[in-house]
Each structure stands twice: as C-alpha cells, then as structure tokens.
Write a protein that holds these residues in place. Structure first.
Motif, PDB file in Angstrom:
ATOM      1  N   VAL A 226       1.043  -1.117   0.049  1.00 42.03           N
ATOM      2  CA  VAL A 226       0.161   0.066   0.020  1.00 42.03           C
ATOM      3  C   VAL A 226       0.790   1.319   0.020  1.00 42.03           C
ATOM      4  O   VAL A 226       0.500   2.256  -0.614  1.00 42.03           O
ATOM      5  N   ASP A 284     -12.258  -2.214  -0.609  1.00 39.78           N
ATOM      6  CA  ASP A 284     -11.476  -1.585  -1.809  1.00 39.78           C
ATOM      7  C   ASP A 284     -10.031  -1.968  -2.138  1.00 39.78           C
ATOM      8  O   ASP A 284      -9.902  -3.034  -1.394  1.00 39.78           O
ATOM      9  N   GLY A 285      -9.764  -1.556  -3.002  1.00 32.37           N
ATOM     10  CA  GLY A 285      -8.244  -2.003  -3.499  1.00 32.37           C
ATOM     11  C   GLY A 285      -6.980  -2.053  -2.243  1.00 32.37           C
ATOM     12  O   GLY A 285      -6.727  -3.075  -1.793  1.00 32.37           O
ATOM     13  N   PRO A 286      -7.123  -0.734  -1.498  1.00 35.04           N
ATOM     14  CA  PRO A 286      -5.965  -0.958  -0.427  1.00 35.04           C
ATOM     15  C   PRO A 286      -6.389  -1.918   0.648  1.00 35.04           C
ATOM     16  O   PRO A 286      -5.765  -2.424   1.308  1.00 35.04           O
ATOM     17  N   GLU A 287      -7.777  -1.723   0.838  1.00 35.33           N
ATOM     18  CA  GLU A 287      -8.104  -2.808   2.050  1.00 35.33           C
ATOM     19  C   GLU A 287      -8.165  -4.090   1.612  1.00 35.33           C
ATOM     20  O   GLU A 287      -7.523  -5.127   2.687  1.00 35.33           O
ATOM     21  N   GLN A 288      -8.128  -4.616   0.427  1.00 37.01           N
ATOM     22  CA  GLN A 288      -7.844  -6.152   0.134  1.00 37.01           C
ATOM     23  C   GLN A 288      -6.544  -6.481   0.097  1.00 37.01           C
ATOM     24  O   GLN A 288      -6.173  -7.456   0.339  1.00 37.01           O
ATOM     25  N   ALA A 289      -5.477  -5.406  -0.046  1.00 34.65           N
ATOM     26  CA  ALA A 289      -4.342  -5.374  -0.122  1.00 34.65           C
ATOM     27  C   ALA A 289      -3.575  -5.773   1.270  1.00 34.65           C
ATOM     28  O   ALA A 289      -3.026  -6.572   1.612  1.00 34.65           O
ATOM     29  N   ASP A 292      -4.836  -9.268   1.732  1.00 29.73           N
ATOM     30  CA  ASP A 292      -3.836 -10.140   0.932  1.00 29.73           C
ATOM     31  C   ASP A 292      -2.460 -10.473   2.018  1.00 29.73           C
ATOM     32  O   ASP A 292      -1.755 -11.368   2.141  1.00 29.73           O
TER      33      ASP A 292
END
Length: 304
Positions: A226, A284-289, A292
C-alpha cells in the motif's frame, strides 16, 4: 427517552466552541468560523480561531497517566503540540485545548522525512522514570475480537494466530525490550505544521514503550504494497540518519520491525473488514491488499 446522536454531537460542538472562545487564544490571529476538524471513532475536534478543542474518546483512560502524558507533551514543544492547560470535563467527556496547526495536505508530497526526524528526536529524549506505559498492543486482540464472519475475517484471524502469545493476550511481553519515549500511534495524520515547522499531535498513547511500534504502521503498509517503496525508503532512511534507535544501525531493520509490522497489518486488516461490513460494501483496493498481507502472514507462520 431517545436522544439522537446528532443532537448530542451538536450540543458537544457548541460546548467545544465555547471552550475555544474562552481560551484567550481563539481570535489572536485572523478570525476563523468554528469548523469540525475530525469527527470519528468517538472523537470530536473543533477549530476555533487559533486553537483546536478536542473531546477525547469516552472509553480511554484519562486519569493520572493521561495527566502525565499532558505534562510530557508540554515539556517537548519542539517535537509535540501539547494541550495549553489541564483537561476539563464536559458532561463526562475529557476535553483539551491545543494550538491549531495545519494538517498534512494529501495533495502535496508527504513529509516522510520530517515525520521520521521528529520520531527519532522523540525516541532519543531521556526517558522519565515515571513515564506511563503506552500499552497499545492489546488493541490488536481487541480489534480482532470484534470481527464478524466471512472469508476475509477468517484470513485475519488466521494471521492473528501466528503472533506471539503475549500479543494475543495469552502471556506477558518478554523482558529485555528496549524502551524509550514513544508517540504510540504514529501516522501522517498525527502531524501538523506550526509557524516553525512540523510537530506531532495526539498524546493519548505518549509514554514508555518499544520505539519499533512508532514505525510499525508505515512498515505494515509497505509490506502490504500500500505504501510505495520509495516512500518507505525516504522514511526509514531519514529515521536512521537522524540516529533513531528503533532499528539496528547498519543492520536488518526487520529484526526489530517484524512483530510490530505484522501486528499492525492484522489490526488494519481487521479494521478494514469491520468497516466494510458496517457500511455494507465490498473491500476496496487498499483494503483487499491488507487482507492479502494477512494471508501471507498466515502462510509464513510464526516468525517470532
């Protein structure tokens, strides 16, 4: 009788404005209409002229240790923006008044080096014998305990299980950890610019602790992909160049940062899942990161 939250907050806002105007500094510069600076997680901060009036979280500890944190902050004006005076009680809420500072502008280049140098300076200060403990690691377990059900929540729990037992609330922290004066909850939102440069704000966790925890959030975000690697290099490089003691000089920084960074990645991941569930939306994208990253932590197992 039901009391709507909006009504309560409106009344609290009015009281904070009144306190700000009575502080004697509210209109020392250019008059500014009262404005809400922050209203989340049970915290309300209102700007009134040249001061920021803060109603602290009701469930935080605000006894003798908090008064000691106020004293510590006021003694380090070159590093911290501390309250102008002792806290006051407003309907059971602890309220402080501090000088106003301009927050970090998300549209500008982040002041990573300034933040790193402030932390290095704070960590290098003599540690008062009576400095309160910061006590923040317990929040990781508390946040994980708030998780609901679902695949993302399970991933976070599996990552949490790889942390040392004392981080999971099942034992005490091993002795021998280097301690100094730390901020306890550092990120770019904890910085403001005053007339002669950047300062740290928010003193709820200021006290005795392992300085690696002040580097844990950017380390976790970097590990998750992130935070851009260049920003991490800027931050860590400036910290070490300033003599910061949280990481070994010339050695592998992750020997000190591993457990704090993993813990913050898990705490942030849990917060992301909880927020998405409450707002009935997908990650969202950063949250999914961050989820992961928790999955990678689970795969790696306990590296402590």
């Amino acid at each position: 009788m039901l009391v709507h939250t909006e009504t309560v907050q409106s009344g609290l806002f009015a009281r904070l404005v009144e306190i700000g105007r009575d502080s004697g500094r509210a209109e020392s510069g250019t008059p500014v209409d009262p404005v809400t600076l922050y209203d989340r997680h049970g915290v309300l901060v209102v700007r009134v002229g040249d001061v920021a009036v803060k109603a602290h979280q009701a469930d935080r500890e605000h006894g003798v240790p908090f008064l000691e944190r106020v004293r510590l902050a006021r003694g380090l004006p070159e590093i911290l923006v501390g309250p102008l005076g002792p806290p006051v009680d407003v309907d059971g809420r602890v309220v402080t008044v501090s000088p106003y500072g301009e927050p970090v502008d998300p549209g500008q280049d982040p002041p990573w080096e300034d933040g790193a140098r402030l932390l290095a300076a704070l960590h290098s200060m003599p540690l008062p014998e009576d400095a309160p403990s910061w006590g923040r690691p317990a929040r990781v377990a508390r946040r994980v305990s708030e998780l609901g059900h679902g695949p993302a929540a399970d991933v976070v729990r599996q990552a949490f299980a790889t942390l040392p037992a004392w981080m999971r609330g099942e034992g005490v922290e091993p002795p021998g950890t280097f301690e100094c004066l730390i901020h306890g909850d550092w990120h770019l939102g904890q910085m403001v610019r005053v007339r002669d440069g950047w300062r740290l704000i928010d003193i709820e966790d200021l006290g005795r602790g392992d300085p690696a925890w002040d580097l844990a959030r950017p380390a976790a975000l970097y590990s998750a992909g992130v935070l851009h690697p260049d920003d991490w290099v800027r931050f860590l490089g400036a910290y070490t160049e300033a003599g910061g003691p949280a990481v070994p000089s010339g050695g592998d920084p992750w020997t000190a940062l591993d457990v704090p960074a993993r813990s913050l990645a898990i705490q942030i991941g849990a917060t992301c899942v909880i927020s998405a569930e409450r707002e009935n939306r997908s990650l969202d994208g950063p949250e999914q990161a961050m989820i992961d990253a928790c999955a990678r932590i689970s795969t790696a197992g306990d590296a402590a």
